[in-house]
Design a protein around this motif. Structure first.
Motif, PDB file in Angstrom:
ATOM      1  N   GLU A  33       0.827  -1.207   0.000  1.00  0.00           N
ATOM      2  CA  GLU A  33       0.000   0.000   0.000  1.00  0.00           C
ATOM      3  C   GLU A  33       0.863   1.259   0.000  1.00  0.00           C
ATOM      4  O   GLU A  33       1.910   1.314   0.649  1.00  0.00           O
ATOM      5  CB  GLU A  33      -0.947  -0.024   1.189  1.00  0.00           C
ATOM      6  N   SER A  34       0.385   2.283  -0.718  1.00  0.00           N
ATOM      7  CA  SER A  34       1.247   3.426  -0.984  1.00  0.00           C
ATOM      8  C   SER A  34       0.484   4.750  -0.974  1.00  0.00           C
ATOM      9  O   SER A  34       0.393   5.414  -2.013  1.00  0.00           O
ATOM     10  CB  SER A  34       1.945   3.225  -2.340  1.00  0.00           C
ATOM     11  N   PRO A  35      -0.075   5.132   0.179  1.00  0.00           N
ATOM     12  CA  PRO A  35      -0.747   6.444   0.249  1.00  0.00           C
ATOM     13  C   PRO A  35       0.242   7.578  -0.013  1.00  0.00           C
ATOM     14  O   PRO A  35       1.344   7.595   0.535  1.00  0.00           O
ATOM     15  CB  PRO A  35      -1.281   6.484   1.678  1.00  0.00           C
ATOM     16  N   SER A  36      -0.166   8.525  -0.843  1.00  0.00           N
ATOM     17  CA  SER A  36       0.753   9.553  -1.342  1.00  0.00           C
ATOM     18  C   SER A  36       1.533  10.274  -0.257  1.00  0.00           C
ATOM     19  O   SER A  36       2.702  10.611  -0.448  1.00  0.00           O
ATOM     20  CB  SER A  36      -0.043  10.588  -2.152  1.00  0.00           C
ATOM     21  N   GLU A  94       7.445   6.706   3.443  1.00  0.00           N
ATOM     22  CA  GLU A  94       8.070   5.412   3.714  1.00  0.00           C
ATOM     23  C   GLU A  94       7.290   4.274   3.053  1.00  0.00           C
ATOM     24  O   GLU A  94       7.869   3.295   2.560  1.00  0.00           O
ATOM     25  CB  GLU A  94       8.217   5.181   5.220  1.00  0.00           C
ATOM     26  N   LYS A  95       5.957   4.404   3.012  1.00  0.00           N
ATOM     27  CA  LYS A  95       5.130   3.378   2.387  1.00  0.00           C
ATOM     28  C   LYS A  95       5.245   3.432   0.856  1.00  0.00           C
ATOM     29  O   LYS A  95       5.319   2.402   0.190  1.00  0.00           O
ATOM     30  CB  LYS A  95       3.669   3.563   2.793  1.00  0.00           C
ATOM     31  N   VAL A  96       5.246   4.636   0.313  1.00  0.00           N
ATOM     32  CA  VAL A  96       5.362   4.777  -1.142  1.00  0.00           C
ATOM     33  C   VAL A  96       6.719   4.247  -1.613  1.00  0.00           C
ATOM     34  O   VAL A  96       6.805   3.540  -2.624  1.00  0.00           O
ATOM     35  CB  VAL A  96       5.176   6.241  -1.578  1.00  0.00           C
ATOM     36  N   ASP A 115       1.555   5.834  -6.437  1.00  0.00           N
ATOM     37  CA  ASP A 115       0.927   6.290  -5.196  1.00  0.00           C
ATOM     38  C   ASP A 115      -0.585   6.172  -5.336  1.00  0.00           C
ATOM     39  O   ASP A 115      -1.124   6.123  -6.443  1.00  0.00           O
ATOM     40  CB  ASP A 115       1.326   7.738  -4.879  1.00  0.00           C
ATOM     41  N   THR A 116      -1.285   6.108  -4.206  1.00  0.00           N
ATOM     42  CA  THR A 116      -2.737   5.967  -4.206  1.00  0.00           C
ATOM     43  C   THR A 116      -3.368   6.954  -3.225  1.00  0.00           C
ATOM     44  O   THR A 116      -2.669   7.586  -2.416  1.00  0.00           O
ATOM     45  CB  THR A 116      -3.183   4.543  -3.801  1.00  0.00           C
ATOM     46  N   THR A 140       6.181   7.337 -11.170  1.00  0.00           N
ATOM     47  CA  THR A 140       6.175   8.490 -10.269  1.00  0.00           C
ATOM     48  C   THR A 140       5.347   8.212  -9.024  1.00  0.00           C
ATOM     49  O   THR A 140       4.503   7.314  -8.995  1.00  0.00           O
ATOM     50  CB  THR A 140       5.625   9.746 -10.981  1.00  0.00           C
ATOM     51  N   ALA A 141       5.582   9.038  -7.990  1.00  0.00           N
ATOM     52  CA  ALA A 141       5.055   8.732  -6.659  1.00  0.00           C
ATOM     53  C   ALA A 141       4.195   9.834  -6.058  1.00  0.00           C
ATOM     54  O   ALA A 141       3.897   9.782  -4.861  1.00  0.00           O
ATOM     55  CB  ALA A 141       6.234   8.430  -5.714  1.00  0.00           C
TER      56      ALA A 141
END
Length: 381
Positions: free
Chosen positions: A26-29, A33-35, A88-89, A143-144
């Motif tokens: 999971e990659s919340p914008s 650290e998660k992205v 990113d999400t 891209t993130a």
């Protein structure tokens, strides 16, 4: 169906495993650290699936996830095709479960846009497996920060795109119709701040100047700028203000989003926004922001790219349609540079930014084959 479709269909178990691994990362914008951890997962999938020696260039960022670029070390013939994706999400960790329901896969970012991102990798893998040599140069930019405006990636996107012959934006197609996106609205983002005067809401109400009341009046002015006939919308999506119910508020803030189909409409809105005056002369207002993404207009070059996609779709046995989209993407930047750009090449599904976000996994192979064969069609020019 083509040999590329057949190859992809045979490998849909491995494709699904890759997809679930990517969605689970999971990659919340706003969580760097998660992205970045998701980015590492993506790099592993990329390097495991594609042949050849690739150069990895990382664009480190302090507050958002890092962006990165993959190019083949050995020079390849033109055309140079940019696969443009973000990883990113909008979802905070743990909010949206991952669920398989028949042919559909639900999960955070699966539709917008991790499935499309993955399909760009598997499209080139299918070409590498079934052809002796690639007749084009694939370029991958991941891209993130797209979901928060692409403020730290825009310059990278534009510089990389300038070196390419065409841009394939791996965002999802239009929900329902599965149409490619050949036009998108421009996006503006502004913040309106109001300063009032605080006072006791009971004893000295008349001494106060309510920032919240002023903001409410400004919101009405702003929302009335919406003009559906011209495709212009103005939305005040976030408001904050005040400290307590028994205090006349001394400050309030609103976050504003506008969408336009043309630069002329954008200029009209910006002129109004940047010259707002307080309704109550005792209040003070401040406004800041910009046209975050220019409108994506369909050019002759992009139209030719879409026509090639139509031809490929017919060979594969399905119709490829086009549509205008109200949302913006990183393709807005590349199209504004005059580079042929085709958007919506990802995997069909529904629910972008919604709790029912999902893809139709049974459509993965055909859409991925469309991208693979479109690369070959482009190489025939």
């Amino acid at each position: 169906m083509s040999i590329y479709y057949e190859y992809l269909k045979k490998n849909d178990g491995e494709i699904k495993a890759d997809l679930l691994e990517l969605v689970k990362a999971e990659s919340p914008s706003h969580r760097k650290e998660k992205v970045d951890a998701c980015g590492n997962t993506l790099k592993e999938i990329f390097q495991n699936r594609l042949k050849g020696e690739w150069t990895l260039e990382t664009f480190a960022r302090e507050t958002t996830g890092d962006h990165f670029l993959f190019t083949l070390k050995e020079p390849r013939p033109k055309p140079r095709v940019l696969f443009l994706s973000h990883f990113d999400t909008v979802w905070e960790v743990g909010v949206l479960p991952i669920v398989e329901d028949g042919n559909d896969i639900y999960g955070p970012g699966v539709f917008d846009m991790k499935a499309g991102l993955l399909s760009s990798i598997w499209a080139v893998r299918s070409l590498q497996q079934e052809t002796e040599d690639l007749p084009f140069s694939p370029v991958y930019l991941f891209t993130a920060d797209e979901e928060i405006g692409s403020t730290t990636s825009r310059s990278v996107i534009e510089e990389v795109a300038k070196t390419c012959s065409a841009v394939f934006v791996m965002e999802p197609p239009v929900a329902g119709s599965f149409a490619l996106k050949t036009e998108r609205k421009g996006v503006g983002r502004y913040t309106l701040g109001v300063t009032g005067v605080s006072s006791h809401a009971g004893n000295h109400h008349e001494d106060g100047v309510s920032a919240i009341r002023e903001l409410a009046q400004q919101i009405i002015i702003l929302e009335e700028l919406t003009d559906y006939d011209n495709g212009t919308t103005v939305n005040v999506g976030v408001i904050k203000g005040g400290t307590s119910s028994n205090v006349v508020s001394a400050s309030a803030v609103a976050e504003i989003d506008f969408r336009v189909t043309s630069y002329n409409e954008a200029e009209k809105l910006i002129e109004v926004l940047e010259n707002l005056n307080p309704v109550n002369p005792s209040a003070e207002i401040s406004i800041s922001g910009e046209l975050n993404r220019p409108p994506m207009k369909k050019s002759e070059a992009s139209s030719r790219l879409y026509q090639k996609a139509q031809l490929v779709g017919k060979r594969l046995g399905f119709d490829v349609q086009e549509a205008k989209a109200g949302g913006g993407s990183d393709g807005n930047f590349t199209a504004a540079l005059g580079i042929p750009t085709l958007d919506g090449l990802g995997i069909p599904g529904d629910g972008p930014h919604a709790i029912h976000e999902h893809i139709h996994f049974d459509r993965f192979s055909e859409r991925c084959a469309l991208v693979a064969e479109l690369c070959l069609e482009l190489s025939n020019d």
